[in-house]
Design an enzyme around this catalytic site. Sequence first.
Site, PDB file in Angstrom:
ATOM      1  N   GLY A 143       0.779  -1.244   0.000  1.00 25.92           N
ATOM      2  CA  GLY A 143       0.000   0.000   0.000  1.00 25.92           C
ATOM      3  C   GLY A 143       0.804   1.284   0.000  1.00 25.92           C
TER       4      GLY A 143
ATOM      5  N   ASP B  52      -5.148   1.925  11.011  1.00 25.84           N
ATOM      6  CA  ASP B  52      -6.582   1.734  11.219  1.00 25.84           C
ATOM      7  C   ASP B  52      -6.796   1.170  12.621  1.00 25.84           C
ATOM      8  OD1 ASP B  52      -9.301   1.450  10.681  1.00 25.84           O
ATOM      9  OD2 ASP B  52      -9.073  -0.342   9.468  1.00 25.84           O
TER      10      ASP B  52
ATOM     11  N   LYS C 138      -7.118   6.444  10.800  1.00 25.88           N
ATOM     12  CA  LYS C 138      -8.529   6.492  11.196  1.00 25.88           C
ATOM     13  C   LYS C 138      -8.546   6.307  12.703  1.00 25.88           C
ATOM     14  CE  LYS C 138     -10.121   3.833   7.239  1.00 25.88           C
ATOM     15  NZ  LYS C 138     -10.744   2.541   6.900  1.00 25.88           N
TER      16      LYS C 138
ATOM     17  N   PHE D 106     -14.046   3.702   4.113  1.00 19.65           N
ATOM     18  CA  PHE D 106     -13.069   2.874   3.417  1.00 19.65           C
ATOM     19  C   PHE D 106     -12.569   3.632   2.200  1.00 19.65           C
ATOM     20  CE2 PHE D 106     -10.993  -0.490   1.175  1.00 19.65           C
ATOM     21  CZ  PHE D 106     -10.403  -1.196   2.212  1.00 19.65           C
ATOM     22  N   VAL D 107     -11.257   3.868   2.176  1.00 16.71           N
ATOM     23  CA  VAL D 107     -10.683   4.672   1.097  1.00 16.71           C
ATOM     24  C   VAL D 107      -9.745   3.856   0.228  1.00 16.71           C
ATOM     25  CG1 VAL D 107     -10.920   6.879   2.299  1.00 16.71           C
ATOM     26  CG2 VAL D 107      -8.859   5.502   2.643  1.00 16.71           C
TER      27      VAL D 107
ATOM     28  N   ASP E 234      -5.697  -0.065  -1.560  1.00 16.22           N
ATOM     29  CA  ASP E 234      -6.510  -0.945  -2.404  1.00 16.22           C
ATOM     30  C   ASP E 234      -7.796  -1.374  -1.731  1.00 16.22           C
ATOM     31  OD1 ASP E 234      -5.143  -2.685  -0.457  1.00 16.22           O
ATOM     32  OD2 ASP E 234      -6.092  -4.290  -1.585  1.00 16.22           O
TER      33      ASP E 234
HETATM   34  P1  IMP Z   1      -4.870  -2.159  10.787  1.00 23.49           P
HETATM   35  O1  IMP Z   1      -4.024  -3.386  10.986  1.00 23.49           O
HETATM   36  O2  IMP Z   1      -6.305  -2.392  11.138  1.00 23.49           O
HETATM   37  O3  IMP Z   1      -4.326  -0.910  11.413  1.00 23.49           O
HETATM   38  O4  IMP Z   1      -4.968  -1.936   9.249  1.00 23.49           O
HETATM   39  C1  IMP Z   1      -3.924  -1.527   8.500  1.00 23.49           C
HETATM   40  C2  IMP Z   1      -4.038  -2.072   7.108  1.00 23.49           C
HETATM   41  O5  IMP Z   1      -5.407  -2.292   6.717  1.00 23.49           O
HETATM   42  C3  IMP Z   1      -3.498  -1.054   6.149  1.00 23.49           C
HETATM   43  O6  IMP Z   1      -2.111  -1.228   5.951  1.00 23.49           O
HETATM   44  C4  IMP Z   1      -4.337  -1.300   4.925  1.00 23.49           C
HETATM   45  O7  IMP Z   1      -3.728  -2.277   4.120  1.00 23.49           O
HETATM   46  C5  IMP Z   1      -5.652  -1.822   5.428  1.00 23.49           C
HETATM   47  N1  IMP Z   1      -6.690  -0.762   5.491  1.00 23.49           N
HETATM   48  C6  IMP Z   1      -7.283  -0.255   6.586  1.00 23.49           C
HETATM   49  N2  IMP Z   1      -8.190   0.684   6.258  1.00 23.49           N
HETATM   50  C7  IMP Z   1      -8.148   0.790   4.916  1.00 23.49           C
HETATM   51  C8  IMP Z   1      -8.855   1.614   3.958  1.00 23.49           C
HETATM   52  O8  IMP Z   1      -9.707   2.459   4.262  1.00 23.49           O
HETATM   53  N3  IMP Z   1      -8.528   1.406   2.656  1.00 23.49           N
HETATM   54  C9  IMP Z   1      -7.598   0.511   2.247  1.00 23.49           C
HETATM   55  N4  IMP Z   1      -6.919  -0.267   3.106  1.00 23.49           N
HETATM   56  C10 IMP Z   1      -7.196  -0.130   4.429  1.00 23.49           C
HETATM   57 MG    MG Z   2      -4.231  -3.284   2.050  1.00 22.21          MG
END
Ligand code: IMP
Ligand code: MG
Length: 185
Positions: free
Chosen positions: A49, A107, A135, A156-157, A163
């Site tokens: 990403g 996230d 977020k 969700f972006v 992606d």
């Molecule tokens: P976390 O482990 O929940 O903090 O999520 C991190 C990973 O989730 C990021 O590196 C992204 O690959 C994916 N992700 C979380 N939110 C989004 C979004 O809104 N769009 C795209 N990918 C996301």
């Molecule tokens: Mg991803």
Amino acid sequence: MRKLSRWRQEIERKLITQAQLARRVRDLARQIERDFAGRDLVVVSLLNGTVMFLADLLRHLPLPMRLDFIGVSSYGEGAESRELIFTKELRLDVRGRDVLLVDDILDTGTTLKRVLAKLRELKPRRVKVCVLLEKKARRVERVRADYVGFSIPDLFVVGYGLDFAERHRNLPFVGVLRPQYYQIG
Ligand code: IMP
Ligand code: MG
């Protein structure tokens, strides 16, 4: 007239424009340059990403540095981050080094928490975290980023490297995906 871009069907609206991205990324690079001046910097970026963000950030970062990647993927595709698997391990030795860990979006914090724990076992001098987006509303783990491009609402972006099911990474802006495309089941 040119046909309507295909992304218009799946993207509800632009959230962050190309110009806003460019400006903010330049600012982040300046901040990082100040904080790491004189250090032997290792940039560690999470695949996939960060591609666009990283490329733009690095071209504005006039510091001696080395670059490596960690591959991490949440098992399965879609909007929820699930079980994590490492698809590429770090190759550079970061022991005693200053590390800048770059990710696309913070996230729930699950990803960064796992990756930070793994990195710290390698005994770097310090690790700073840089994310393009965060977020705040969805944080589960206690993780914070030292450099944040934009704080965004719980949407969700996609685009600018981000992606949905591996699609839309090539959009030059950050857009909001239409909910009907990820609210499945
Ligand atoms: P976390 O482990 O929940 O903090 O999520 C991190 C990973 O989730 C990021 O590196 C992204 O690959 C994916 N992700 C979380 N939110 C989004 C979004 O809104 N769009 C795209 N990918 C996301
Ligand atoms: Mg991803």
